[in-house]
Scaffold this motif. Structure first.
Motif, PDB file in Angstrom:
ATOM      1  N   ILE A  84       0.846  -1.198   0.000  1.00  0.00           N
ATOM      2  CA  ILE A  84       0.000   0.000   0.000  1.00  0.00           C
ATOM      3  C   ILE A  84       0.877   1.242   0.000  1.00  0.00           C
ATOM      4  O   ILE A  84       0.653   2.190  -0.756  1.00  0.00           O
ATOM      5  N   ASP A  95      -0.810 -20.738   3.609  1.00  0.00           N
ATOM      6  CA  ASP A  95      -1.964 -21.612   3.808  1.00  0.00           C
ATOM      7  C   ASP A  95      -1.591 -23.067   3.559  1.00  0.00           C
ATOM      8  O   ASP A  95      -1.980 -23.958   4.304  1.00  0.00           O
ATOM      9  N   GLY A 137      -6.897 -13.301  -5.091  1.00  0.00           N
ATOM     10  CA  GLY A 137      -6.676 -13.270  -3.651  1.00  0.00           C
ATOM     11  C   GLY A 137      -7.807 -13.977  -2.912  1.00  0.00           C
ATOM     12  O   GLY A 137      -7.583 -14.750  -1.984  1.00  0.00           O
ATOM     13  N   LEU A 143      -7.634 -17.906  -3.639  1.00  0.00           N
ATOM     14  CA  LEU A 143      -6.499 -18.682  -3.156  1.00  0.00           C
ATOM     15  C   LEU A 143      -6.357 -18.677  -1.647  1.00  0.00           C
ATOM     16  O   LEU A 143      -5.946 -19.653  -1.054  1.00  0.00           O
ATOM     17  N   THR A 144      -6.651 -17.538  -1.012  1.00  0.00           N
ATOM     18  CA  THR A 144      -6.331 -17.469   0.405  1.00  0.00           C
ATOM     19  C   THR A 144      -7.586 -17.697   1.230  1.00  0.00           C
ATOM     20  O   THR A 144      -8.690 -17.440   0.794  1.00  0.00           O
ATOM     21  N   LYS A 145      -7.349 -18.163   2.440  1.00  0.00           N
ATOM     22  CA  LYS A 145      -8.493 -18.456   3.302  1.00  0.00           C
ATOM     23  C   LYS A 145      -8.928 -17.223   4.083  1.00  0.00           C
ATOM     24  O   LYS A 145      -9.773 -17.301   4.955  1.00  0.00           O
ATOM     25  N   HIS A 153      -5.406 -14.336   7.064  1.00  0.00           N
ATOM     26  CA  HIS A 153      -4.248 -13.472   7.268  1.00  0.00           C
ATOM     27  C   HIS A 153      -4.534 -12.024   6.924  1.00  0.00           C
ATOM     28  O   HIS A 153      -4.087 -11.133   7.590  1.00  0.00           O
ATOM     29  N   THR A 154      -5.274 -11.833   5.833  1.00  0.00           N
ATOM     30  CA  THR A 154      -5.527 -10.452   5.443  1.00  0.00           C
ATOM     31  C   THR A 154      -6.587  -9.858   6.354  1.00  0.00           C
ATOM     32  O   THR A 154      -7.548 -10.509   6.720  1.00  0.00           O
ATOM     33  N   LEU A 155      -6.382  -8.640   6.710  1.00  0.00           N
ATOM     34  CA  LEU A 155      -7.300  -7.978   7.631  1.00  0.00           C
ATOM     35  C   LEU A 155      -8.036  -6.891   6.884  1.00  0.00           C
ATOM     36  O   LEU A 155      -7.576  -6.412   5.850  1.00  0.00           O
ATOM     37  N   VAL A 190      -8.516  -3.817   7.643  1.00  0.00           N
ATOM     38  CA  VAL A 190      -7.812  -2.540   7.590  1.00  0.00           C
ATOM     39  C   VAL A 190      -6.889  -2.508   6.375  1.00  0.00           C
ATOM     40  O   VAL A 190      -6.825  -1.540   5.615  1.00  0.00           O
ATOM     41  N   VAL A 191      -6.184  -3.634   6.190  1.00  0.00           N
ATOM     42  CA  VAL A 191      -5.241  -3.722   5.088  1.00  0.00           C
ATOM     43  C   VAL A 191      -5.957  -3.663   3.748  1.00  0.00           C
ATOM     44  O   VAL A 191      -5.566  -2.931   2.843  1.00  0.00           O
ATOM     45  N   GLY A 206      -6.958  -0.288   2.859  1.00  0.00           N
ATOM     46  CA  GLY A 206      -5.841   0.494   2.334  1.00  0.00           C
ATOM     47  C   GLY A 206      -5.648   0.257   0.845  1.00  0.00           C
ATOM     48  O   GLY A 206      -5.445   1.190   0.069  1.00  0.00           O
ATOM     49  N   VAL A 207      -5.739  -1.008   0.440  1.00  0.00           N
ATOM     50  CA  VAL A 207      -5.580  -1.328  -0.982  1.00  0.00           C
ATOM     51  C   VAL A 207      -6.660  -0.630  -1.800  1.00  0.00           C
ATOM     52  O   VAL A 207      -6.390  -0.038  -2.851  1.00  0.00           O
TER      53      VAL A 207
END
Lengths: 475, 217
Positions: free
Chosen positions: A119, A170, B165, B168-170, B173-175, B177-178, B181-182
């Protein structure tokens, strides 16, 4: 509260929008001074992160933060005088974007979460775009368009790369927080295949921003069209920030036991960038573009040094410091020449030694430094990288490296000679001023001083940045 | 019973093909709004009801607002302001573009079935859609010369990456807030591109990237 380092310039940057340009310039200078003070405090370990899941003070980040902060102080002094003498349609926007640029770059150096890093790097693109098209000429617009589009697409690929790293997490059934610090501790459990795929995308993505060939096409345009203080920041600070993204991922790869794979990719990109930079420097008719191609070459050297690893890694980190100091000094001197003669064409400039004698001194010293000659630091860092490459028996790479250096030396020398001596076709428009000379002298002096006497704390912080992947500071 | 997730993905795929074939820029912007909403809805239905907290609901509302409303209206304003109606001379023609879109789709199916990832049920389809959207975005950027279409291509690329994203991801991990931001970066990016676009239009009397040929070595 280490986050204050980037919150401060972001806040003052937005305030500058509301202030008249005269007050804004003072604010620029004050923020720069406060920023370096905070940076020194963070070096001494007085500041701790409030949000440790996003930000942390990593040694490599702190090093680049210090370089950025020091350069910014010099550039803000230069801008103080520069803004008085140039026509700019919207000076508050210029000041605002300079400060936001500093803020986002500081955020890059402090972020520990991969996506927060992403970011911040994307944000540096967005806030620096207005700096490039501040003059609103057709060329500047074209350069900005290329810059924003190519970098945004490139950086989007880096995001994809980090999604693959998440996938690797994962698949390895890791339940750690997603920060570089914690990933490094569990790196061996990550799925190696997807980690490799992720690294390739990250290198292509951030490599675009760092100016690695063949993704470098935006760089010469943006650097030559931006006003000189902004070019100095782009070249001296922004490229390092993009490098930081690649370096952190490279560290993760090395800890995961894939260091050879990522190292070879970096060596490849590094050599290509050096050769591309060298080829375009020869016969370059525009001196600011020439400096931009020199940045591409130097980013290649840094990628090469990191890829080789070991002793060369130390050289690469020294190269980052000295390239930033020397290149921003050169861009500032080039700014004086551009103000003086009003043209970027090498052919139309002559006799700098007579017309701008004091700028000549910094320009000359900068050229000696950038060609890799003593007493400036690039000499030492390049010798260390070559030495490190010999230790790893990369003889063909060393040969290509030396070829690129020779070509660059020849190209730079020709351009420099014809600009310094010879006859000028245009008359001098704006005289040189002390405020626009001192910053470039200070930057050059810092480069020499760091060769003669490197403070222990700088030495320790470089050692801390490189020892995790086997870098050493002695051959 | 109609599977909601699959219907959403099919609409996304159709929007990709439509955008490759559409000649009018206003229609293109509308398609992008639809695509943005569909892409924002995908993770919501994919995940089921068990893991939806109040934070998630707020986040998805913001996302739909940005991707489905704010960004398209910025694009709409740009199209109105620079008064261009259609792409007259695309570098690659419309029929050929649709054909390329279909080829990309087939290749995505091929790639997905060869990755041998142990994806949860239903995620294969997401991955196919994601790769198609991403590649089509790239293609749009190269095949059209109007600056605004290139911005739309970039948005499609981003949509595709976001879908990858999600697939693939469960999401442990990504929050939010993050992710927020993106999204913010994307929004500001489109805004800045719009401003440059406007300036290019007033400097060159046209926002065509083939006019940008002044800087080269």
């Amino acid at each position: 509260m280490i986050e204050f380092i980037f919150i401060l310039p972001l806040a003052t940057g937005l305030t500058a929008l509301a202030l008249p340009a005269t007050l804004g310039r003072i604010l620029l200078l004050l923020t720069a001074l406060l920023h370096i003070q905070l940076t020194v405090m963070s070096w001494l370990g007085k500041l701790t992160p409030t949000f440790p899941s996003y930000f942390s003070a990593s040694p490599e980040g702190l090093l680049i933060l210090m370089v950025t902060s020091f350069i910014f102080v010099c550039i803000s002094i230069y801008s103080f005088s520069y803004m008085k003498e140039t026509e700019m349609e919207n000076k508050p926007i210029f000041i605002c974007c300079m400060l936001l640029f500093l803020g986002t770059m500081s955020m890059v150096t402090l972020s520990d979460h991969p996506i927060v890093l992403w970011i911040a790097i994307e944000a540096t693109t967005l806030v620096s775009a207005p700096l490039i098209f501040i003059h609103r000429s057709k060329e500047a617009l074209e350069a900005t368009w290329k810059y924003v589009l190519i970098c945004s697409v490139g950086i989007a690929l880096a995001l994809l790369g980090y999604f693959f790293v998440t996938l690797a997490m994962d698949l390895g059934n890791i339940n750690a927080p997603m920060t570089f610090t914690s990933l490094n501790t569990v790196a061996l459990e990550l799925d190696p295949l997807w980690l490799k795929v992720g690294f390739i995308f990250v290198v292509i993505g951030f490599g675009t921003k760092m100016g690695l060939a063949p993704m470098h096409t935006w760089l010469p345009d943006a650097h030559s069209q931006a006003p000189s203080p902004a070019s100095a920041l782009l070249s001296g600070a922004l490229l390092n920030c993009a490098f930081l993204g690649i370096y952190k991922t490279h560290v993760l790869m090395s800890v995961a036991g894939l260091g050879d794979f990522s190292g070879n990719i970096l060596i490849g990109f590094g050599l290509v960038s050096m050769l591309v930079g060298a080829i375009f420097i020869i016969g370059q008719p525009d001196y600011k573009r020439m400096l931009a191609y020199s940045s591409i070459k130097n980013m290649g050297i840094i990628a090469f040094g990191v890829g080789i690893g070991g002793f060369a890694l130390y050289g690469a980190f020294l190269h980052i410091i000295h390239h930033s100091l020397l290149k921003s000094s050169l861009f500032l001197s080039a700014g004086n020449i551009l103000l003086g003669f009003g043209t970027k064409q090498v052919q139309r400039i002559g006799g700098i030694i007579r017309h701008l004698p004091k700028t000549f001194v910094s320009f000359f010293a900068g050229f000696i430094g950038i060609s890799g000659l003593p007493p400036f630091g690039m000499f030492i860092s390049e010798v260390i990288i070559i030495f490190g490459a010999f230790q790893k028996h990369r003889y063909i790479c060393v040969a290509l490296f030396l070829l690129a250096l020779t070509l660059v030396g020849a190209g730079i020398c020709r351009i420099f000679m014809s600009m310094s001596y010879g006859e000028a076709t245009d008359r001098l428009q704006i005289e040189e001023k002390a405020l626009r000379l001192l910053p470039s002298y200070a930057l050059l002096f810092a480069s020499v001083a760091l060769c003669v006497w490197m403070p222990d704390i700088v030495y320790t912080i470089i050692l801390d940045s490189i020892k995790i992947i086997g870098g050493t500071t002695h051959g | 019973m109609i599977n909601v997730t699959e219907s959403i993905l099919v609409i996304t795929l159709l929007s990709v093909l439509l955008s490759l074939g559409s000649t009018r820029l206003i229609a293109l912007v509308k398609i992008m709004a639809l695509q943005g909403i569909m892409v924002s809805l995908t993770p919501l239905f994919l995940r089921g009801d068990d893991s939806l907290g109040s934070g998630a609901i707020i986040f998805f509302q913001i996302m739909i607002l940005i991707k489905g409303l704010l960004i398209p209206s910025l694009l709409y304003m740009a199209v109105k302001k620079i008064a261009i109606k259609r792409e007259i001379e695309p570098i690659i023609g419309y029929h050929a573009s649709i054909l390329v879109g279909l080829v990309i789709l087939i290749i995505s199916v091929f790639i997905t079935s060869h990755l041998r990832l142990s994806l949860p049920a239903g995620h294969d389809m997401v991955l196919i859609t994601a790769i198609t959207t991403m590649a089509a975005g790239f293609f749009l950027m190269m095949a059209r010369s109007k600056a605004i279409t290139q911005v739309i291509g970039y948005l499609m690329l981003e949509n595709g990456i976001y879908l990858i994203g999600t697939a693939l991801t469960k999401h442990s991990h990504t929050l939010y807030v993050v992710e927020f931001g993106v999204l913010l970066d994307l929004l500001v990016g489109v805004m800045i591109m719009g401003i440059i676009l406007h300036n290019i239009n007033s400097a060159f009397d046209d926002a065509d990237t083939t006019l940008l040929r002044r800087l080269k070595d």
